[in-house]
Design an enzyme around this catalytic site. Structure first.
Site, PDB file in Angstrom:
ATOM      1  N   GLY A  15       0.837  -1.208   0.000  1.00 31.59           N
ATOM      2  CA  GLY A  15       0.000   0.000   0.000  1.00 31.59           C
ATOM      3  C   GLY A  15       0.870   1.255   0.000  1.00 31.59           C
ATOM      4  O   GLY A  15       0.451   2.314   0.459  1.00 31.59           O
ATOM      5  N   LYS A  16       2.084   1.126  -0.555  1.00 33.07           N
ATOM      6  CA  LYS A  16       3.006   2.274  -0.582  1.00 33.07           C
ATOM      7  C   LYS A  16       2.410   3.430  -1.363  1.00 33.07           C
ATOM      8  O   LYS A  16       2.569   4.586  -0.996  1.00 33.07           O
ATOM      9  CB  LYS A  16       4.350   1.876  -1.225  1.00 33.07           C
ATOM     10  CG  LYS A  16       5.130   0.863  -0.424  1.00 33.07           C
ATOM     11  CD  LYS A  16       6.411   0.464  -1.127  1.00 33.07           C
ATOM     12  CE  LYS A  16       6.176  -0.287  -2.418  1.00 33.07           C
ATOM     13  NZ  LYS A  16       5.556  -1.604  -2.279  1.00 33.07           N
ATOM     14  N   ASN A  38       7.304  -2.991 -13.541  1.00 34.66           N
ATOM     15  CA  ASN A  38       6.740  -4.186 -12.900  1.00 34.66           C
ATOM     16  C   ASN A  38       6.053  -3.805 -11.594  1.00 34.66           C
ATOM     17  O   ASN A  38       5.353  -4.611 -10.991  1.00 34.66           O
ATOM     18  CB  ASN A  38       7.831  -5.230 -12.625  1.00 34.66           C
ATOM     19  CG  ASN A  38       9.012  -4.663 -11.849  1.00 34.66           C
ATOM     20  OD1 ASN A  38       9.142  -3.457 -11.696  1.00 34.66           O
ATOM     21  ND2 ASN A  38       9.873  -5.528 -11.370  1.00 34.66           N
ATOM     22  N   HIS A  41       1.693   0.956  -8.270  1.00 37.01           N
ATOM     23  CA  HIS A  41       1.229   1.614  -7.048  1.00 37.01           C
ATOM     24  C   HIS A  41      -0.179   2.158  -7.288  1.00 37.01           C
ATOM     25  O   HIS A  41      -0.401   2.986  -8.168  1.00 37.01           O
ATOM     26  CB  HIS A  41       2.185   2.735  -6.655  1.00 37.01           C
ATOM     27  CG  HIS A  41       3.542   2.222  -6.267  1.00 37.01           C
ATOM     28  ND1 HIS A  41       4.606   3.033  -6.021  1.00 37.01           N
ATOM     29  CD2 HIS A  41       3.992   0.967  -6.084  1.00 37.01           C
ATOM     30  CE1 HIS A  41       5.656   2.289  -5.708  1.00 37.01           C
ATOM     31  NE2 HIS A  41       5.301   1.033  -5.744  1.00 37.01           N
ATOM     32  N   THR A 239      13.514  -9.275  -6.682  1.00 38.44           N
ATOM     33  CA  THR A 239      13.575  -8.407  -7.835  1.00 38.44           C
ATOM     34  C   THR A 239      15.056  -8.081  -8.064  1.00 38.44           C
ATOM     35  O   THR A 239      15.894  -8.449  -7.249  1.00 38.44           O
ATOM     36  CB  THR A 239      12.682  -7.168  -7.583  1.00 38.44           C
ATOM     37  OG1 THR A 239      12.461  -6.514  -8.821  1.00 38.44           O
ATOM     38  CG2 THR A 239      13.300  -6.195  -6.580  1.00 38.44           C
ATOM     39  N   ARG A 305      -2.881 -12.895  -5.508  1.00 35.82           N
ATOM     40  CA  ARG A 305      -1.697 -12.920  -4.652  1.00 35.82           C
ATOM     41  C   ARG A 305      -1.820 -14.017  -3.593  1.00 35.82           C
ATOM     42  O   ARG A 305      -2.915 -14.301  -3.119  1.00 35.82           O
ATOM     43  CB  ARG A 305      -1.537 -11.568  -3.953  1.00 35.82           C
ATOM     44  CG  ARG A 305      -1.247 -10.446  -4.930  1.00 35.82           C
ATOM     45  CD  ARG A 305      -1.233  -9.094  -4.238  1.00 35.82           C
ATOM     46  NE  ARG A 305      -0.946  -8.030  -5.205  1.00 35.82           N
ATOM     47  CZ  ARG A 305      -1.342  -6.780  -5.062  1.00 35.82           C
ATOM     48  NH1 ARG A 305      -2.050  -6.405  -4.013  1.00 35.82           N
ATOM     49  NH2 ARG A 305      -1.038  -5.890  -5.981  1.00 35.82           N
TER      50      ARG A 305
HETATM   51  P1  GDP Z   1       1.757  -0.795  -3.475  1.00 37.91           P
HETATM   52  O1  GDP Z   1       2.398  -1.387  -4.702  1.00 37.91           O
HETATM   53  O2  GDP Z   1       2.582  -1.010  -2.251  1.00 37.91           O
HETATM   54  O3  GDP Z   1       1.322   0.615  -3.653  1.00 37.91           O
HETATM   55  O4  GDP Z   1       0.458  -1.621  -3.225  1.00 37.91           O
HETATM   56  P2  GDP Z   1      -0.811  -1.863  -4.160  1.00 37.91           P
HETATM   57  O5  GDP Z   1      -0.832  -1.028  -5.371  1.00 37.91           O
HETATM   58  O6  GDP Z   1      -0.988  -3.324  -4.279  1.00 37.91           O
HETATM   59  O7  GDP Z   1      -1.906  -1.211  -3.213  1.00 37.91           O
HETATM   60  C1  GDP Z   1      -2.611  -1.874  -2.330  1.00 37.91           C
HETATM   61  C2  GDP Z   1      -4.099  -1.800  -2.608  1.00 37.91           C
HETATM   62  O8  GDP Z   1      -4.741  -1.657  -1.381  1.00 37.91           O
HETATM   63  C3  GDP Z   1      -4.581  -0.642  -3.467  1.00 37.91           C
HETATM   64  O9  GDP Z   1      -5.697  -1.065  -4.200  1.00 37.91           O
HETATM   65  C4  GDP Z   1      -4.989   0.414  -2.431  1.00 37.91           C
HETATM   66  O10 GDP Z   1      -6.009   1.281  -2.894  1.00 37.91           O
HETATM   67  C5  GDP Z   1      -5.512  -0.463  -1.343  1.00 37.91           C
HETATM   68  N1  GDP Z   1      -5.301   0.068   0.016  1.00 37.91           N
HETATM   69  C6  GDP Z   1      -4.274   0.802   0.489  1.00 37.91           C
HETATM   70  N2  GDP Z   1      -4.436   1.012   1.810  1.00 37.91           N
HETATM   71  C7  GDP Z   1      -5.585   0.381   2.162  1.00 37.91           C
HETATM   72  C8  GDP Z   1      -6.270   0.192   3.399  1.00 37.91           C
HETATM   73  O11 GDP Z   1      -5.854   0.639   4.449  1.00 37.91           O
HETATM   74  N3  GDP Z   1      -7.414  -0.575   3.366  1.00 37.91           N
HETATM   75  C9  GDP Z   1      -7.896  -1.114   2.232  1.00 37.91           C
HETATM   76  N4  GDP Z   1      -9.008  -1.836   2.310  1.00 37.91           N
HETATM   77  N5  GDP Z   1      -7.279  -0.955   1.036  1.00 37.91           N
HETATM   78  C10 GDP Z   1      -6.142  -0.229   1.024  1.00 37.91           C
END
Ligand code: GDP
Length: 443
Positions: A15-16, A38, A41, A239, A305
């Site tokens: 969730g970065k 790859n 976010h 990676t 995942r």
């Molecule tokens: P990143 O690559 O680390 O940015 O992670 P992702 O793109 O896989 O993001 C994680 C997903 O979780 C995205 O769809 C976000 O909108 C969602 N997300 C982030 N924080 C939260 C949270 O606290 N709760 C929920 N339910 N979803 C979240």
């Protein structure tokens, strides 16, 4: 103003994107320091969802300058597509986006080599996204890579391309029995990309140095996560770049002495994409529940995942390697339905319980997780913004997890939207970004 590195504490997808987006409202510059397209976010703004692959998540804030650092590998076609799609959605790039002239290019033979080598790897398949990121880093280290600056110099670009194709075509034809490439088929589109990208390609270490000297606050955005780092991750299921905090310096040209702090991003449970060890992995209904509640499908590939309980052994390892000052814990709300929640606190192996993350592949594969079990809260935490408003059991979970990884939590995320964010008012994170103390939007 502080310059802070944001690093994934697990296997990526923590969730970065959301956390960087929230913090970007308080900084002047965000910089991506490694990885390629790859990464994916995901940022949700109102009813709109953006998936950013190479461009820093700060681009969604008009006042925030965004830099793609030299540690990133760039597929120009994919970057241009990402830029065009942002522009179509009203995001301005002019004066907001800067690309390092030292960043390496992903060339068309890189995805071809990526897919060909994966298809022959059998049980040692890494599960890459097939976008050529790994092979581009191989060429960078082998000193045959082609950089953004070369893209702007037709003669050097052609010379390097011809040299590379002699090698790559032999490899593709004779080892992998795959399609080969001609110089012209690559040269023409890459000339077009050069024209498109030229206004953005620049000496980014120099710019960053000037901005920092003028008092700008920089946020360094890592892709993937600590356990995927090329040196410190679960090698070879990793990676090909330095995802840990050290990479922020080499991947941008900003010296470590100008970096003031490190924020780890961890998810309240754990996921992993692709192959490789995952000691606290779950199978069956609980894994399905986490996957469904957390929408755990790859943002770039759509792949489901692998899901499991949070691993405090791995989190402590990430905290030590990166020097986390604070952790942002995301997706607490995904655990809302769980009757019990578990935390992996040790690895049982050969009659011992290991509490330090091991480095040997055999141990990762054969270890049994040792769990501490806590009661679930079974009520919604979605959108809660004050620690005091959380159910007691959720607070107990947060407190215990923070204690186990030895780092205080500075932010807890309870939903995908910007304002589903809880900032711990007395945390070091709040001292870095005081305007977020009253919640989103910053004051
Ligand atoms: P990143 O690559 O680390 O940015 O992670 P992702 O793109 O896989 O993001 C994680 C997903 O979780 C995205 O769809 C976000 O909108 C969602 N997300 C982030 N924080 C939260 C949270 O606290 N709760 C929920 N339910 N979803 C979240």
């Amino acid at each position: 103003m502080p310059n802070i590195v944001v690093v994934g504490a697990q296997w990526g997808d923590e969730g970065k994107g959301k956390v960087v987006d929230v913090l970007a409202s308080c900084v002047d510059v965000t910089v991506r320091y490694q990885g390629g397209n790859n990464a994916g976010h995901t940022v949700v703004v109102g009813s709109e969802k953006f998936v950013l692959q190479s461009i820093p998540s700060g681009i969604l804030h008009p006042g925030c300058r965004c830099v793609i650092g030299c540690g990133v590998v760039i597929d120009p076609a994919s970057l241009i597509e990402e830029m065009e799609s942002l522009v179509q959605r009203g995001v301005s790039l002019d004066g907001n986006l800067y690309i390092s002239k030292n960043a390496h290019l992903i060339m068309p033979y890189h995805p071809a080599l990526d897919r060909a080598s994966e298809s022959q790897a059998g049980k040692r398949r890494i599960g890459t996204t097939g976008k050529g990121v790994g092979p581009a880093y191989v060429d960078k280290t082998a000193r045959i890579g082609i950089r953004m600056a070369d893209l702007l110099d037709e003669e050097i670009f052609r010379e390097k391309l011809e040299y590379n194709l002699q090698q790559k075509n032999r490899l593709l034809r004779e080892i992998y029995d795959a399609e080969t490439f001609t110089v012209d088929a690559i040269l023409h589109p890459y000339r077009r990309y050069a024209g498109w990208l030229a206004p953005y390609i620049t000496d980014t270490p120099l710019l960053l140095s000037r901005w920092i000297d003028a008092g700008a606050s920089v946020l360094f955005e890592g892709a993937q996560g600590t356990l995927l780092d090329v040196d410190h991750g679960t090698y070879p299921f990793i990676t090909s770049s330095s995802a840990t905090a050290g990479g922020a310096s080499t991947g941008t040209g900003v010296p470590p002495t100008k970096i003031n702090g490190v924020l780890g991003i961890a998810k309240a449970y754990l996921t992993r994409v692709g192959g490789g060890p995952f000691p606290s992995e779950l199978h069956g209904p609980m894994a399905d529940l986490l996957r469904a509640q957390g929408k755990e499908f790859g943002s770039v590939t759509g792949r489901p995942r692998r899901c499991g309980w949070v691993d405090a052994v791995a989190l402590r390892y990430a905290a030590r390697l990166n020097g986390f000052d604070s952790i942002a814990l995301t997706k607490l709300d995904v655990l809302d339905a769980c009757e019990t929640v578990k935390v992996c606190v040790g690895y049982r192996y050969g009659g011992d319980v290991l509490t330090d993350f091991p480095g040997e592949e055999r141990i990762w594969h054969e270890t049994e997780p040792v769990y501490e079990e806590l009661s679930g809260w079974q009520t919604s935490t979605h959108g809660i913004r004050e620690y005091a408003e959380l159910p007691t059991k959720a607070r107990e979970y947060l407190d215990r997890l923070s204690e186990l990884c030895g780092v205080p939590f500075g932010l807890v995320s309870t939903g995908p939207m910007r304002d589903d964010t809880m900032l711990m008012p007395d945390s070091v994170l709040a001292s870095w970004y005081p305007s977020l103390r009253g919640g989103w939007p910053p004051r």
